[in-house]
Design an enzyme around this catalytic site. Structure first.
Site, mmCIF file in Angstrom:
data_model
loop_
_atom_site.group_PDB
_atom_site.id
_atom_site.type_symbol
_atom_site.label_atom_id
_atom_site.label_comp_id
_atom_site.label_asym_id
_atom_site.label_seq_id
_atom_site.Cartn_x
_atom_site.Cartn_y
_atom_site.Cartn_z
ATOM 1 N N ASP A 1 1.265 -1.152 0.151
ATOM 2 C CA ASP A 1 0.124 0.158 -0.035
ATOM 3 C C ASP A 1 1.001 1.398 -0.507
ATOM 4 O O ASP A 1 2.040 1.307 0.627
ATOM 5 C CB ASP A 1 -1.177 -0.647 1.118
ATOM 6 C CG ASP A 1 -1.900 0.594 1.342
ATOM 7 O OD1 ASP A 1 -2.244 1.447 -0.360
ATOM 8 O OD2 ASP A 1 -2.757 1.159 2.576
ATOM 9 N N ASN B 1 1.186 3.877 -2.744
ATOM 10 C CA ASN B 1 2.309 4.391 -4.480
ATOM 11 C C ASN B 1 1.458 5.429 -4.389
ATOM 12 O O ASN B 1 1.657 6.353 -5.258
ATOM 13 C CB ASN B 1 1.371 3.252 -5.750
ATOM 14 C CG ASN B 1 1.881 1.455 -5.259
ATOM 15 O OD1 ASN B 1 2.824 1.095 -4.419
ATOM 16 N ND2 ASN B 1 1.952 0.668 -5.970
ATOM 17 N N GLY B 2 -0.098 5.636 -4.645
ATOM 18 C CA GLY B 2 -0.656 6.947 -4.795
ATOM 19 C C GLY B 2 0.316 8.071 -4.212
ATOM 20 O O GLY B 2 -0.014 9.024 -4.134
ATOM 21 N N ASN C 1 -11.103 -2.470 -5.967
ATOM 22 C CA ASN C 1 -10.118 -1.523 -6.112
ATOM 23 C C ASN C 1 -10.849 -1.129 -7.806
ATOM 24 O O ASN C 1 -10.206 -0.609 -8.314
ATOM 25 C CB ASN C 1 -8.710 -2.336 -6.766
ATOM 26 C CG ASN C 1 -7.702 -1.697 -5.286
ATOM 27 O OD1 ASN C 1 -6.881 -3.228 -4.716
ATOM 28 N ND2 ASN C 1 -7.406 -0.543 -4.284
ATOM 29 N N GLU D 1 2.376 -12.818 11.682
ATOM 30 C CA GLU D 1 2.246 -12.137 12.661
ATOM 31 C C GLU D 1 1.680 -10.977 12.433
ATOM 32 O O GLU D 1 2.106 -11.113 10.860
ATOM 33 C CB GLU D 1 3.558 -11.924 13.683
ATOM 34 C CG GLU D 1 3.538 -13.472 14.317
ATOM 35 C CD GLU D 1 3.303 -13.053 15.212
ATOM 36 O OE1 GLU D 1 3.225 -12.840 16.266
ATOM 37 O OE2 GLU D 1 2.373 -13.660 16.212
HETATM 38 C C1 IPE Z 1 -5.293 -3.237 -0.482
HETATM 39 O O1 IPE Z 1 -5.519 -1.388 -0.321
HETATM 40 C C2 IPE Z 1 -5.322 -3.227 -1.641
HETATM 41 C C3 IPE Z 1 -3.932 -3.574 -1.864
HETATM 42 C C4 IPE Z 1 -3.147 -3.662 -1.428
HETATM 43 C C5 IPE Z 1 -4.288 -4.092 -3.459
HETATM 44 P P1 IPE Z 1 -6.406 -0.238 -0.717
HETATM 45 O O2 IPE Z 1 -5.293 0.737 -1.094
HETATM 46 O O3 IPE Z 1 -7.071 -0.330 -1.416
HETATM 47 O O4 IPE Z 1 -6.572 -0.765 0.888
HETATM 48 P P2 IPE Z 1 -7.871 0.764 1.436
HETATM 49 O O5 IPE Z 1 -8.225 1.534 0.541
HETATM 50 O O6 IPE Z 1 -6.701 1.782 2.217
HETATM 51 O O7 IPE Z 1 -8.414 0.481 2.579
HETATM 52 C C1 IPE Z 2 -1.906 0.295 -3.800
HETATM 53 O O1 IPE Z 2 -1.573 1.649 -3.591
HETATM 54 C C2 IPE Z 2 -1.884 -0.221 -4.988
HETATM 55 C C3 IPE Z 2 -3.490 -0.808 -5.112
HETATM 56 C C4 IPE Z 2 -3.614 -0.960 -3.835
HETATM 57 C C5 IPE Z 2 -2.715 -1.215 -6.573
HETATM 58 P P1 IPE Z 2 -2.812 2.980 -3.073
HETATM 59 O O2 IPE Z 2 -3.081 2.997 -5.087
HETATM 60 O O3 IPE Z 2 -3.315 2.298 -2.448
HETATM 61 O O4 IPE Z 2 -1.384 4.112 -2.993
HETATM 62 P P2 IPE Z 2 -2.756 4.762 -1.684
HETATM 63 O O5 IPE Z 2 -3.241 4.456 -0.812
HETATM 64 O O6 IPE Z 2 -3.573 5.522 -2.062
HETATM 65 O O7 IPE Z 2 -1.387 5.728 -1.178
HETATM 66 MG MG MG Z 3 -4.276 2.241 -0.654
#
Ligand code: IPE
Ligand code: IPE
Ligand code: MG
Length: 249
Positions: free
Chosen positions: A27, A29-30, A75, A214
Site C-alpha cells: 500500500d 503507491n498513490g 479496487n 504475525e
Molecule cells: C489494499 O489497499 C489493496 C491492495 C494493496 C491491493 P487499498 O489502498 O485498496 O486499501 P484501503 O482502501 O486503504 O483499505
Molecule cells: C497500493 O497503493 C496499490 C493498489 C491498491 C493497487 P494505493 O494506490 O492504494 O496507494 P495509496 O493508498 O492511495 O497511497
Molecule cells: Mg491504498
C-alpha cells in the site's frame, strides 16, 4: 552497512527461522506519487520495481510462498483510467519478469477472481503460470481481483455443491475442507503479514488464512520499501512469541 544501495540488493541476514509463507499488503503507491506531485500511475510504476526487488529478496532468503496483494475486489471502483493503467502495468510486469522467474526457479500463481481480469491480462497470466509451473524455488502468488469475503463465498458454494451431490458428508466438513476449497488450497497459512504505508487494517485480505499470522505494519510507502527493511522485519519476526493461544511455560 550491509546494503548495496546502488543496486538495491541487500546482503542476506542470518535467520534462525524463515517463514514459509509471507503475505504483503503493498500500500502507499498513490501517496508516494502525491508527495512528489506526480500522477498516481507513476506511484504504481515505481511500486512495480519494489515488487521485483522484494520477490528477489524473498527468493534469496528461502521463503517458499510470497503472496502480494496487488489488486482487491474493491479496487475495481477506482477511476477507470487508474484501473486500466494498473492492468496494463500488470501485463507488462508479467512479460518483463518471465525470464527472471525462470532464472530464479520461481513459480507464478494467482489468487482471486481471474475471470474478472481483462482478456489480455488473463492470457498472459495463464501463459506465465503454465511456463513456470514446474519451478519449485518459490511460489509467487499475486492476489488479483482478490477479496477475502469473495473467496469465502466461493468456498461455501463449492463445499455446498459437494455436499448436495453427496461427494462429502455434512459432518465431514471441517477446517481442512474449508482450507482446501479456498484459493490458497495446499499452501501453508502465512506466518507473517506485512502492510506498508501505516494503515492499521486488513482491507479484505486473506481473512481466513491470517488467523494466527504475525502482523507488521510499517509507515514506509510501498515504492520506498527496501530489501533491507524487509530483512529487518524478518529478523524482528524471530523475536515474536507465537503462542497460538497456549502458554509458553
Ligand atoms: C489494499 O489497499 C489493496 C491492495 C494493496 C491491493 P487499498 O489502498 O485498496 O486499501 P484501503 O482502501 O486503504 O483499505
Ligand atoms: C497500493 O497503493 C496499490 C493498489 C491498491 C493497487 P494505493 O494506490 O492504494 O496507494 P495509496 O493508498 O492511495 O497511497
Ligand atoms: Mg491504498
Amino acid at each position: 552497512m550491509n546494503s548495496d544501495t546502488a543496486s538495491g540488493e541487500s546482503s542476506i541476514p542470518v535467520l534462525a527461522t524463515i517463514p514459509e509463507h509471507v503475505a504483503i499488503i503493498m500500500d502507499g503507491n498513490g501517496r508516494w506519487a502525491k508527495k512528489r506531485l506526480l500522477n498516481r500511475i507513476k506511484g504504481h510504476e515505481k511500486g512495480s520495481e519494489t515488487v521485483r526487488s522484494i520477490v528477489r529478496a524473498g527468493r534469496k532468503i528461502g521463503i517458499k510462498y510470497l503472496t502480494l496483494y496487488a489488486f482487491s475486489t474493491e479496487n475495481w471502483q477506482r477511476p477507470k483510467a487508474e484501473v486500466k493503467a494498473l492492468m496494463h502495468l500488470l501485463e507488462r510486469f508479467l512479460k518483463k519478469e518471465l525470464q527472471e522467474m525462470q532464472d530464479n526457479n520461481i513459480r507464478l500463481f494467482t489468487i482471486g477472481q481471474q475471470e474478472k481480469l481483462p482478456e489480455k491480462v488473463r492470457a498472459r497470466l495463464q501463459k506465465t503460470m503454465a511456463l513456470t509451473e514446474k519451478n519449485n524455488g518459490m511460489q509467487l502468488n499475486l492476489a488479483l481481483s482478490y477479496g477475502g469475503r469473495a473467496e469465502i463465498v466461493r468456498m461455501v458454494r463449492s463445499v455446498a455443491k459437494q455436499a448436495v451431490s453427496g461427494e462429502i458428508a455434512m459432518d465431514a466438513i471441517n477446517e481442512d475442507v474449508v482450507a482446501r476449497n479456498l484459493h490458497t488450497a495446499d499452501m501453508p497459512d502465512p506466518e507473517l503479514l506485512i502492510r506498508t504505508s501505516g494503515e492499521m487494517r486488513i482491507s479484505n485480505f486473506l481473512l481466513w488464512q491470517i488467523a494466527y499470522s504475525e502482523i507488521f505494519i510499517t509507515d514506509t510507502l510501498w515504492p520506498d520499501f527496501s530489501q533491507e527493511e524487509f530483512f529487518n522485519i524478518l529478523k524482528e519476526f524471530q523475536n515474536r512469541d507465537r503462542r497460538f493461544g497456549k502458554t509458553n511455560t
